[in-house]
Design a protein around this motif. Structure first.
Motif: not given
Length: 344
Positions: A28, A32, A303
């Protein structure tokens, strides 16, 4: 035999999906910023096309766009950063005054023979949690934006690659004449949705800030930015965005101004969400309220804060992709808010 093969195929698809989601969850920190950069690039792409009409070279146009993004981001970031610091310092005092307001409410209710346990009322309607929700989301989003240089770098490369993506997909597909139209519709729908949603969210933030400035509510720019970000989450986001300024107005200026702030936010979100946005976006891009809530939980788990803020745009990308797929149209209907028409 065919049914067994279909079941096995379903299990394989589900297993692959879980593996992919697990990989995204573990990565992540990398995923992201990439997703955030992709959305910024999609939002900036119409500006790139607009500048191209004036025969401005692509490199110069991208420099202009990135400079504009940096200028606006730095200006808003400076103002919001100062507001966040001041608000954080004043937060303990605000929380204490809110608890006193709740105690006063319980005492006033007791005068009308409505018995409320003060401690239970404070625990059920904990003002600390009500204020901390938006503050934590801002903090998490600010943590991601600490990688702003990396995000901007990805945006630059994406803008350079944007015109060639369609051609690459055209070469990659086995049957480009049949599938390119679906890809074009898919990309145009995403661009249209994000552009309209961003403009409406920006208008919501500006109007909310103006309302709070007119009512002399502290940190009106901060709450305008919160309204802008959370407007990407329909229904739930507007409620979360309204809570901090309503409670702050209650503490600093009393119930009358707090009520005016609540009424103002209700009018703004009704106007933007139910009149202006559907008029430009159309009904075909709607999501059911249940899907909005579940997507908020799912993308937030996957996320983090950015996933919560972009939960609806990400779900819309999935829905648009399903709408442009013959095998996935049934799932797109389940995600949508439209009532299915009854057969005549």
């Amino acid at each position: 035999m065919s049914s067994v093969t279909g079941i096995n195929k379903t299990f394989v698809v589900l297993a692959a999906l879980f593996v992919v989601l697990g990989g995204i969850k573990l990565a992540s920190e990398i995923v992201v910023p990439f997703i955030l950069a992709a959305f910024i690039a999609i939002i900036c792409n119409p500006m790139l096309r607009f500048l191209a009409r004036f025969k401005i070279p692509k490199g110069i146009a991208i420099v202009i766009i990135i400079a504009l993004v940096i200028l606006v981001g730095a200006s808003i970031g400076g103002l919001v950063g100062q507001s966040v610091n001041d608000f954080t310092q004043q937060l303990p005092a605000y929380k204490q005054e809110l608890q006193e307001k709740f105690v006063w409410l319980a005492s006033t209710a007791a005068n009308y023979n409505i018995l409320l346990d003060k401690q239970q009322l404070i625990s059920l309607l904990d003002p600390n949690k009500l204020i901390d929700v938006a503050a934590n989301m801002l903090t998490g989003f600010g943590g991601v934006m600490a990688n702003s240089f990396l995000i901007l770098l990805i945006v630059v490369f994406m803008l350079f690659e944007a015109p060639a993506i369609g051609h690459k997909v055209h070469l990659a597909l086995d049957d480009p004449e049949m599938k390119m139209k679906e890809i074009d519709r898919f990309l145009d729908s995403i661009n249209s949705y994000l552009a309209i949603k961003t403009v409406v969210s920006l208008a919501t933030g500006v109007v909310a800030s103006t309302l709070l400035w007119a009512l002399n509510v502290d940190y009106f720019i901060l709450w305008g930015v919160v309204a802008f970000l959370l407007n990407y989450i329909p229904n739930i986001g507007s409620i979360i965005a309204a809570l901090p300024p309503v409670l702050l107005a209650l503490v600093t200026q009393g119930p009358l101004v707090s009520g005016l702030v609540a009424a103002g936010y209700l009018c703004i979100n009704t106007l933007m969400g139910n009149i202006i946005e559907p008029r430009f976006m159309g009904r075909g891009l709607g999501l059911s309220t249940l899907v909005v809530f579940l997507s908020l939980i799912f993308w937030g788990w996957l996320l983090g804060t950015v996933g919560m803020l972009l939960s609806v745009p990400l779900t819309m990308v999935v829905k648009i992709a399903l709408e442009n797929s013959e095998d996935g149209k049934w799932l797109a209907i389940l995600l949508g808010s439209e009532q299915p028409s009854e057969p005549s």
